[in-house]
Scaffold this motif. Structure first.
Motif, PDB file in Angstrom:
ATOM      1  N   ALA A 393      19.068  37.858  35.427  1.00 42.49           N
ATOM      2  CA  ALA A 393      20.051  36.792  35.257  1.00 42.49           C
ATOM      3  C   ALA A 393      21.292  37.076  36.096  1.00 42.49           C
ATOM      4  O   ALA A 393      21.997  36.153  36.517  1.00 42.49           O
ATOM      5  N   CYS A 394      21.569  38.349  36.341  1.00 37.76           N
ATOM      6  CA  CYS A 394      22.729  38.745  37.153  1.00 37.76           C
ATOM      7  C   CYS A 394      22.316  39.284  38.520  1.00 37.76           C
ATOM      8  O   CYS A 394      23.013  39.065  39.510  1.00 37.76           O
ATOM      9  N   HIS A 395      21.224  40.023  38.557  1.00 37.90           N
ATOM     10  CA  HIS A 395      20.747  40.595  39.826  1.00 37.90           C
ATOM     11  C   HIS A 395      19.841  39.569  40.489  1.00 37.90           C
ATOM     12  O   HIS A 395      18.647  39.489  40.198  1.00 37.90           O
ATOM     13  N   ARG A 396      20.433  38.798  41.396  1.00 33.85           N
ATOM     14  CA  ARG A 396      19.765  37.639  41.972  1.00 33.85           C
ATOM     15  C   ARG A 396      19.802  37.700  43.492  1.00 33.85           C
ATOM     16  O   ARG A 396      20.397  38.616  44.069  1.00 33.85           O
ATOM     17  N   THR A 397      19.201  36.706  44.113  1.00 39.31           N
ATOM     18  CA  THR A 397      19.209  36.624  45.579  1.00 39.31           C
ATOM     19  C   THR A 397      20.060  35.456  46.061  1.00 39.31           C
ATOM     20  O   THR A 397      19.904  34.984  47.181  1.00 39.31           O
ATOM     21  N   ASP A 398      20.952  34.978  45.205  1.00 38.06           N
ATOM     22  CA  ASP A 398      21.829  33.865  45.548  1.00 38.06           C
ATOM     23  C   ASP A 398      22.893  34.288  46.563  1.00 38.06           C
ATOM     24  O   ASP A 398      23.135  35.481  46.787  1.00 38.06           O
ATOM     25  N   GLY A 412      22.270  33.623  50.701  1.00 35.24           N
ATOM     26  CA  GLY A 412      21.248  34.177  49.834  1.00 35.24           C
ATOM     27  C   GLY A 412      20.314  35.097  50.597  1.00 35.24           C
ATOM     28  O   GLY A 412      19.812  34.730  51.658  1.00 35.24           O
ATOM     29  N   LYS A 413      20.123  36.307  50.078  1.00 38.09           N
ATOM     30  CA  LYS A 413      19.278  37.310  50.729  1.00 38.09           C
ATOM     31  C   LYS A 413      18.536  38.105  49.660  1.00 38.09           C
ATOM     32  O   LYS A 413      19.049  38.308  48.550  1.00 38.09           O
ATOM     33  N   ASN A 414      17.371  38.618  50.025  1.00 34.73           N
ATOM     34  CA  ASN A 414      16.655  39.508  49.106  1.00 34.73           C
ATOM     35  C   ASN A 414      17.466  40.763  48.796  1.00 34.73           C
ATOM     36  O   ASN A 414      17.397  41.292  47.686  1.00 34.73           O
ATOM     37  N   LEU A 415      18.248  41.237  49.771  1.00 34.19           N
ATOM     38  CA  LEU A 415      19.049  42.442  49.560  1.00 34.19           C
ATOM     39  C   LEU A 415      20.161  42.237  48.549  1.00 34.19           C
ATOM     40  O   LEU A 415      20.700  43.212  47.999  1.00 34.19           O
ATOM     41  N   ASN A 416      20.529  40.979  48.294  1.00 30.03           N
ATOM     42  CA  ASN A 416      21.616  40.703  47.358  1.00 30.03           C
ATOM     43  C   ASN A 416      21.287  41.112  45.930  1.00 30.03           C
ATOM     44  O   ASN A 416      22.163  41.113  45.059  1.00 30.03           O
ATOM     45  N   ILE A 417      20.039  41.468  45.691  1.00 32.11           N
ATOM     46  CA  ILE A 417      19.629  41.859  44.350  1.00 32.11           C
ATOM     47  C   ILE A 417      20.319  43.150  43.905  1.00 32.11           C
ATOM     48  O   ILE A 417      20.419  43.435  42.719  1.00 32.11           O
ATOM     49  N   SER A 418      20.829  43.923  44.847  1.00 28.70           N
ATOM     50  CA  SER A 418      21.522  45.180  44.524  1.00 28.70           C
ATOM     51  C   SER A 418      23.024  44.961  44.503  1.00 28.70           C
ATOM     52  O   SER A 418      23.646  44.692  45.520  1.00 28.70           O
ATOM     53  N   HIS A 419      23.639  45.117  43.334  1.00 36.56           N
ATOM     54  CA  HIS A 419      25.090  44.961  43.212  1.00 36.56           C
ATOM     55  C   HIS A 419      25.843  46.072  43.922  1.00 36.56           C
ATOM     56  O   HIS A 419      27.004  45.889  44.302  1.00 36.56           O
ATOM     57  N   ILE A 420      25.198  47.211  44.101  1.00 39.07           N
ATOM     58  CA  ILE A 420      25.854  48.303  44.825  1.00 39.07           C
ATOM     59  C   ILE A 420      26.140  47.860  46.253  1.00 39.07           C
ATOM     60  O   ILE A 420      27.232  48.084  46.789  1.00 39.07           O
ATOM     61  N   LEU A 421      25.168  47.191  46.877  1.00 36.23           N
ATOM     62  CA  LEU A 421      25.355  46.705  48.237  1.00 36.23           C
ATOM     63  C   LEU A 421      26.356  45.545  48.269  1.00 36.23           C
ATOM     64  O   LEU A 421      27.189  45.456  49.183  1.00 36.23           O
ATOM     65  N   LEU A 422      26.306  44.671  47.265  1.00 39.71           N
ATOM     66  CA  LEU A 422      27.264  43.564  47.209  1.00 39.71           C
ATOM     67  C   LEU A 422      28.689  44.074  47.013  1.00 39.71           C
ATOM     68  O   LEU A 422      29.642  43.541  47.591  1.00 39.71           O
ATOM     69  N   ASN A 423      28.851  45.101  46.198  1.00 39.34           N
ATOM     70  CA  ASN A 423      30.175  45.690  46.005  1.00 39.34           C
ATOM     71  C   ASN A 423      30.704  46.278  47.308  1.00 39.34           C
ATOM     72  O   ASN A 423      31.907  46.165  47.607  1.00 39.34           O
ATOM     73  N   ALA A 424      29.810  46.896  48.085  1.00 40.47           N
ATOM     74  CA  ALA A 424      30.229  47.430  49.389  1.00 40.47           C
ATOM     75  C   ALA A 424      30.684  46.302  50.293  1.00 40.47           C
ATOM     76  O   ALA A 424      31.683  46.438  51.025  1.00 40.47           O
ATOM     77  N   TYR A 425      29.988  45.179  50.261  1.00 43.63           N
ATOM     78  CA  TYR A 425      30.341  44.027  51.084  1.00 43.63           C
ATOM     79  C   TYR A 425      31.750  43.531  50.735  1.00 43.63           C
ATOM     80  O   TYR A 425      32.609  43.378  51.606  1.00 43.63           O
ATOM     81  N   VAL A 426      31.990  43.306  49.457  1.00 44.33           N
ATOM     82  CA  VAL A 426      33.281  42.762  49.027  1.00 44.33           C
ATOM     83  C   VAL A 426      34.413  43.750  49.259  1.00 44.33           C
ATOM     84  O   VAL A 426      35.467  43.391  49.798  1.00 44.33           O
ATOM     85  N   GLN A 427      34.199  44.993  48.882  1.00 39.43           N
ATOM     86  CA  GLN A 427      35.274  45.985  49.022  1.00 39.43           C
ATOM     87  C   GLN A 427      35.631  46.234  50.479  1.00 39.43           C
ATOM     88  O   GLN A 427      36.817  46.376  50.825  1.00 39.43           O
ATOM     89  N   ASN A 428      34.656  46.235  51.348  1.00 35.26           N
ATOM     90  CA  ASN A 428      34.955  46.480  52.767  1.00 35.26           C
ATOM     91  C   ASN A 428      35.515  45.239  53.460  1.00 35.26           C
ATOM     92  O   ASN A 428      36.189  45.364  54.472  1.00 35.26           O
ATOM     93  N   LEU A 429      35.252  44.055  52.918  1.00 37.54           N
ATOM     94  CA  LEU A 429      35.945  42.864  53.401  1.00 37.54           C
ATOM     95  C   LEU A 429      37.431  42.979  53.106  1.00 37.54           C
ATOM     96  O   LEU A 429      38.274  42.632  53.919  1.00 37.54           O
ATOM     97  N   GLU A 430      37.724  43.456  51.905  1.00 39.93           N
ATOM     98  CA  GLU A 430      39.122  43.576  51.476  1.00 39.93           C
ATOM     99  C   GLU A 430      39.857  44.677  52.216  1.00 39.93           C
ATOM    100  O   GLU A 430      41.070  44.615  52.395  1.00 39.93           O
ATOM    101  N   ASN A 431      39.097  45.671  52.658  1.00 40.47           N
ATOM    102  CA  ASN A 431      39.721  46.793  53.383  1.00 40.47           C
ATOM    103  C   ASN A 431      39.884  46.470  54.864  1.00 40.47           C
ATOM    104  O   ASN A 431      40.423  47.239  55.615  1.00 40.47           O
TER     105      ASN A 431
END
Length: 431
Positions: A393-398, A412-431
């Motif tokens: 319900a939370c770990h999705r490919t949206d 939307g990507k298959n890799l988006n299922i990992s929140h660890i990778l999504l967190n890296a995306y958001v945090q490094n955008l902010e940095n």
């Protein structure tokens, strides 16, 4: 960082499970192979096996847990050698040992630096134990995950993940963990838990009255392991097997026909006071918590936890297989093993092979196993929310829409299922 356990106390939760397990043994032959024992010789889980039955997925889950908790030769369980999730964000390992997937890493993770999360995903609530202390969380990945995501593809750099193929999958063998840890109070009996010393960031009250972590203030504490998510990519299942384990004494289960004013148990559990009613359980405290004493770090109110769905629900065979495996592992582990006090509370995966797609609906018949799976200490407040009551319900490919960078929508990507990778995306955008 030694295991301080001295024995295995007889706990109410273990006794309560015995009847369920005995019944399950009559309708299933799903057991732990003798080749897994003794624990010191548990082989690594086979990620390329033929997963052709419900039992096979749960056997993989237990095998992975046993391998991760096995002494890796240094006096520590293997999971402490994994790479903290924060290193996926920075793109730098704290050591560069070249090891094969079958070898333990020679570096020991600085687990203290990983204890920087208290808010639960989705609900943003904090799990407050019976002593008034917040439960802390840590996350880590194995070398297969890190090498694919960072070393080979540098997906921690937002532009690289943005340009990655939408249908690219994590490789077989990639593994990630999320663990929940209770702070041990002075004089508290922790003989039934795996414990270790570490350092945690202290809590403070933010400007808007919210409870937040203060990176400038830390405390040396002893923590006890109360929960573990094990997420692994296996053959034909790029969505991963999502398995979860808990300490047997965490919380009681809801039973069939229970009313909101009914008491769940007359026994105390780690996160449940005896005679608490069903309606008082799992109440989301986001925005309602008070840090009553910044020095002792005591929060109010305490969280009363109940497990909404025993073994994560699913059909009768799924429940029977998990209960049977728990009994089988318990019977074959050494009598003084601390890991006898932990149990699988469920696993979930896709019913079809190679079913992962970008922007897909992850619900209904596509799911199998423990289809209402939550960990009572990691998803305390969402386990009773119908729209969030299972991992996918939370770990999705949206697509991901970063609030801080609305022009950098991640498709939307298959890799988006990992929140660890999504967190890296958001945090490094902010940095």
């Amino acid at each position: 960082m030694k295991n301080r356990a001295t024995g295995l106390p007889l706990i109410a939760a273990a006794a309560a499970l015995s009847g369920t397990a005995a019944t399950a043994q009559e309708i299933t032959d799903c057991t732990a192979p003798a080749a897994w024992f003794p624990h010191s010789q548990t082989p690594r889980q086979d990620n390329n096996a033929d997963f052709n039955s419900n039992c096979a997925f749960h056997q993989w889950s237990w095998n992975a847990f046993l391998w991760l908790t096995q002494d890796d030769g240094s006096g520590q369980p293997r999971f402490l050698s994994m790479i903290p999730a924060g290193e996926v964000v920075t793109g730098e390992k704290s050591a560069s040992d070249d090891v094969t997937p079958l070898q333990p890493r020679t570096r020991k993770s600085d687990m203290g630096s990983a204890f920087h999360e208290v808010n639960q995903a989705g609900s943003l609530g904090l799990l407050v134990d019976q002593n008034g202390r917040a439960v802390y969380y840590s996350a880590s990945v194995n070398d297969t995950y890190f090498n694919f995501a960072v070393t080979e593809n540098q997906f921690n750099i937002p532009e690289n993940l943005l340009n990655a193929s939408d249908t690219l999958n994590f490789p077989i063998g990639a593994l990630s963990l999320k663990l929940s840890w209770k702070i041990v109070a002075e004089g508290e009996n922790t003989s039934g838990f795996f414990t270790m010393p570490t350092s945690v960031q202290l809590l403070t009250t933010g400007p808007s009255g919210n409870i937040a972590l203060d990176p400038e203030r830390t405390q040396d504490v002893t923590v006890a392991l109360v929960g573990m998510h094990v997420v692994g990519i296996v053959k034909d299942h790029p969505e991963a097997i999502w398995a979860t384990f808990e300490h047997r004494a965490n919380a009681p289960d809801f039973s069939s026909g229970i009313g909101m004013n009914d008491k769940l148990s007359s026994s105390d559990f780690t996160f449940y006071a005896k005679d608490t009613t069903a309606g008082e359980c799992n109440q989301n405290n986001a925005g309602f918590l008070t840090l009553t004493d910044p020095e002792t770090q005591v929060l109010s109110p305490v969280t009363q936890v109940c497990r909404q769905y025993a073994f994560g629900g699913g059909d009768a065979q799924n429940v029977a297989n998990i209960a049977s495996l728990n009994t089988s592992v318990d019977a074959q582990l050494e009598t003084d093993s601390i890991w006898r006090n932990y149990m699988e509370t469920g696993a979930i995966w896709f019913a079809a092979v190679d079913g992962l797609k970008p922007n897909m609906a992850m619900e209904g018949d596509i799911l199998t196993g423990s289809v209402k799976l939550s960990n009572a200490t990691i998803e305390t407040f969402t386990q009773k929310v119908r729209s969030e009551e299972q991992c996918f319900a939370c770990h999705r490919t949206d697509a991901l829409y970063p609030i801080s960078a609305p022009d950098k929508v991640l498709p939307g990507k298959n890799l988006n299922i990992s929140h660890i990778l999504l967190n890296a995306y958001v945090q490094n955008l902010e940095n």
